[in-house]
Design a protein around this motif. Sequence first.
Motif, PDB file in Angstrom:
ATOM      1  N   ALA A   9    -149.392  13.240  46.515  1.00  0.00           N
ATOM      2  CA  ALA A   9    -151.026  13.087  46.907  1.00  0.00           C
ATOM      3  C   ALA A   9    -152.016  13.254  46.146  1.00  0.00           C
ATOM      4  O   ALA A   9    -151.451  14.136  45.405  1.00  0.00           O
ATOM      5  CB  ALA A   9    -151.404  13.146  48.193  1.00  0.00           C
ATOM      6  N   GLU A  10    -153.312  13.270  46.138  1.00  0.00           N
ATOM      7  CA  GLU A  10    -153.921  13.324  45.050  1.00  0.00           C
ATOM      8  C   GLU A  10    -154.739  14.950  45.641  1.00  0.00           C
ATOM      9  O   GLU A  10    -154.838  15.521  46.874  1.00  0.00           O
ATOM     10  CB  GLU A  10    -155.628  12.866  45.780  1.00  0.00           C
ATOM     11  N   GLY A  11    -154.345  15.777  44.698  1.00  0.00           N
ATOM     12  CA  GLY A  11    -154.803  17.005  44.149  1.00  0.00           C
ATOM     13  C   GLY A  11    -153.192  17.988  44.330  1.00  0.00           C
ATOM     14  O   GLY A  11    -152.967  19.189  44.100  1.00  0.00           O
ATOM     15  N   LEU A  12    -152.526  16.545  44.197  1.00  0.00           N
ATOM     16  CA  LEU A  12    -150.827  17.582  44.361  1.00  0.00           C
ATOM     17  C   LEU A  12    -150.330  17.624  43.479  1.00  0.00           C
ATOM     18  O   LEU A  12    -150.534  16.358  42.776  1.00  0.00           O
ATOM     19  CB  LEU A  12    -150.567  17.044  45.740  1.00  0.00           C
ATOM     20  N   PRO A  31    -151.079   9.753  60.226  1.00  0.00           N
ATOM     21  CA  PRO A  31    -150.384  10.427  59.381  1.00  0.00           C
ATOM     22  C   PRO A  31    -151.047  10.234  57.803  1.00  0.00           C
ATOM     23  O   PRO A  31    -151.153   8.989  57.366  1.00  0.00           O
ATOM     24  CB  PRO A  31    -149.112  10.041  59.501  1.00  0.00           C
ATOM     25  N   ILE A  32    -151.137  11.419  57.544  1.00  0.00           N
ATOM     26  CA  ILE A  32    -151.614  11.542  55.737  1.00  0.00           C
ATOM     27  C   ILE A  32    -150.615  11.076  54.685  1.00  0.00           C
ATOM     28  O   ILE A  32    -150.065  12.353  54.925  1.00  0.00           O
ATOM     29  CB  ILE A  32    -152.399  12.302  55.270  1.00  0.00           C
ATOM     30  N   PRO A  33    -150.242  10.385  54.176  1.00  0.00           N
ATOM     31  CA  PRO A  33    -148.744  10.593  53.078  1.00  0.00           C
ATOM     32  C   PRO A  33    -149.135  11.282  51.992  1.00  0.00           C
ATOM     33  O   PRO A  33    -150.367  11.609  51.572  1.00  0.00           O
ATOM     34  CB  PRO A  33    -149.591   9.057  52.130  1.00  0.00           C
ATOM     35  N   VAL A  34    -148.450  12.398  52.076  1.00  0.00           N
ATOM     36  CA  VAL A  34    -147.975  13.582  50.863  1.00  0.00           C
ATOM     37  C   VAL A  34    -147.223  12.666  49.897  1.00  0.00           C
ATOM     38  O   VAL A  34    -147.430  13.601  48.374  1.00  0.00           O
ATOM     39  CB  VAL A  34    -147.523  14.953  51.957  1.00  0.00           C
ATOM     40  N   LEU A  35    -146.344  12.708  49.712  1.00  0.00           N
ATOM     41  CA  LEU A  35    -144.882  11.993  48.910  1.00  0.00           C
ATOM     42  C   LEU A  35    -144.435  10.685  49.373  1.00  0.00           C
ATOM     43  O   LEU A  35    -143.978  10.732  50.218  1.00  0.00           O
ATOM     44  CB  LEU A  35    -144.160  13.045  48.983  1.00  0.00           C
ATOM     45  N   THR A  36    -145.202  10.009  48.329  1.00  0.00           N
ATOM     46  CA  THR A  36    -144.612   8.358  48.394  1.00  0.00           C
ATOM     47  C   THR A  36    -143.809   7.887  47.230  1.00  0.00           C
ATOM     48  O   THR A  36    -143.902   8.824  46.659  1.00  0.00           O
ATOM     49  CB  THR A  36    -145.563   7.774  48.846  1.00  0.00           C
TER      50      THR A  36
END
Length: 484
Positions: free
Chosen positions: A73-76, A398-403
């Motif tokens: 995700a953006e920022g990670l 749910p918000i995607p973190v790792l896809t």
Amino acid sequence: MSLAKKLGIALLVILIVLAAAFWFLTRGDTASVPWEDVVGTDPTLEEPNAEGIPTVAIAEPVGWAADEVPVAAEGLAVMRFADGLEHPRTLQALPNGDILVSLTRAPAKQDDGGITAWIAGLLMDRAGAGGESPNQVVLLRDADGDGRAEVRQTLLDGLDSPSGLAWHDGTLYVANHDEVLAYPYELGAATVSGEPRKITDLAAAGGHWMRNLAINEEGTKLYVAVGSDTNIADKGMEAEEGRALIWEVDLESGRRRIFGGGLRNPNGLDFSPWSGELWTTVNERDMLGSDLVPDYLTNVPVGAQYGWPWVYWGDNFDRRVDYPIPAYINYVRTPEYALGPHVAALGFVFSAEGAQMGEDFSSGAFVARHGSWNRKPPSGYDVVYVAFDERGNPTGKPIPVLTGFLQDDGTTRGRPTWVEWAGDGALLVSDDTAGIIWRVIAPGGTRQGAIEQVTGNRLPPQRNLRGQEATFGEDDYARSVTAE
């Protein structure tokens, strides 16, 4: 016409019929409800579509190239913490920063199980879950602080499909598929010394074989998640004895009780930083269609009952189950948060003090969705974040973190399995079919503080009963019964 030609034509007809039957049986059910509607606190529940043969849509694992990483995700940012591992599943961080990982698969079948077990074995092989279990617990250590584990040591070998891991005060707890063992282990040691002692026996293997652990802060109570043997108690309720539940084990006395029941396949376990309450991820039942039933994230108050196999999502009866309905069904709880049908939600952790994931990911839960094998289109194959409000309640979608695991051609590079906090504030994600532990962090960010616990004034005890002056006079409701 020669005999050989006739046999050839007959063989061709048989092959055409078999191909047509295979096509018909594997068409399956295609989802029709928008994905956004089947996740969250109030999911849409489609009318059930009972399937005689499950929908099959397996994403074959193809692995990651050396220069490939998931999409963060953006920022990670994401990198490899460790790779070259044989089927890593559960993770456990130790207070000194070391990370333990179980290398494991399902135990070998003791009997052939018939055609159903054979087909299931083929499907699991194609999904990357087949093969002999490594049966190890391995220690990983980032000795130089560069975000990658340079040290790799086998702590335990010769286990029996180990999964759950927990550590407290010099003791390492390991759950095989059929028991929980306790080993003496001091932090930093290269090996485990001494013989284990058995904490408790567990229902062995079955359709769901992982047995996951959590230990309370005081180190007095151990919680053990045990999944069901079957989809909807297909072998009878006797075969589900000691399954589809979470045990609470008193470590001093050895006594245990059912802490929460009616949970088809509970997996991840963690304690809410807002309330201290135990939460879990649960894989729900199959073969009601691609839009049912949502896997979920929920709290587990002591004595909670979630209805499996008779009921799903609070008050929806599964008409396929014909066993007598118990009285406690009237007290079934509704799960807190739907993670989506067939996503195979496994490991999860709450936001924690010291985490370095940025402000947008500082008040919620991170969930590894291992990915479906029986939904069209496939679901899961990612790590998502569920935001919680200041009172400790899940909100939103749910918000995607790792896809980036699932590819457009229907294959998958890997399957997220477990999540855990590293000592440096990074989120570690095990990817079992790829043999990788991923490390996700907000570069240059600051460590988050502790989440404030929810407190409030207790209601005063009621010392006097009211209403004792009530009478049964002519103005009171009366019920007459006429004998016939």
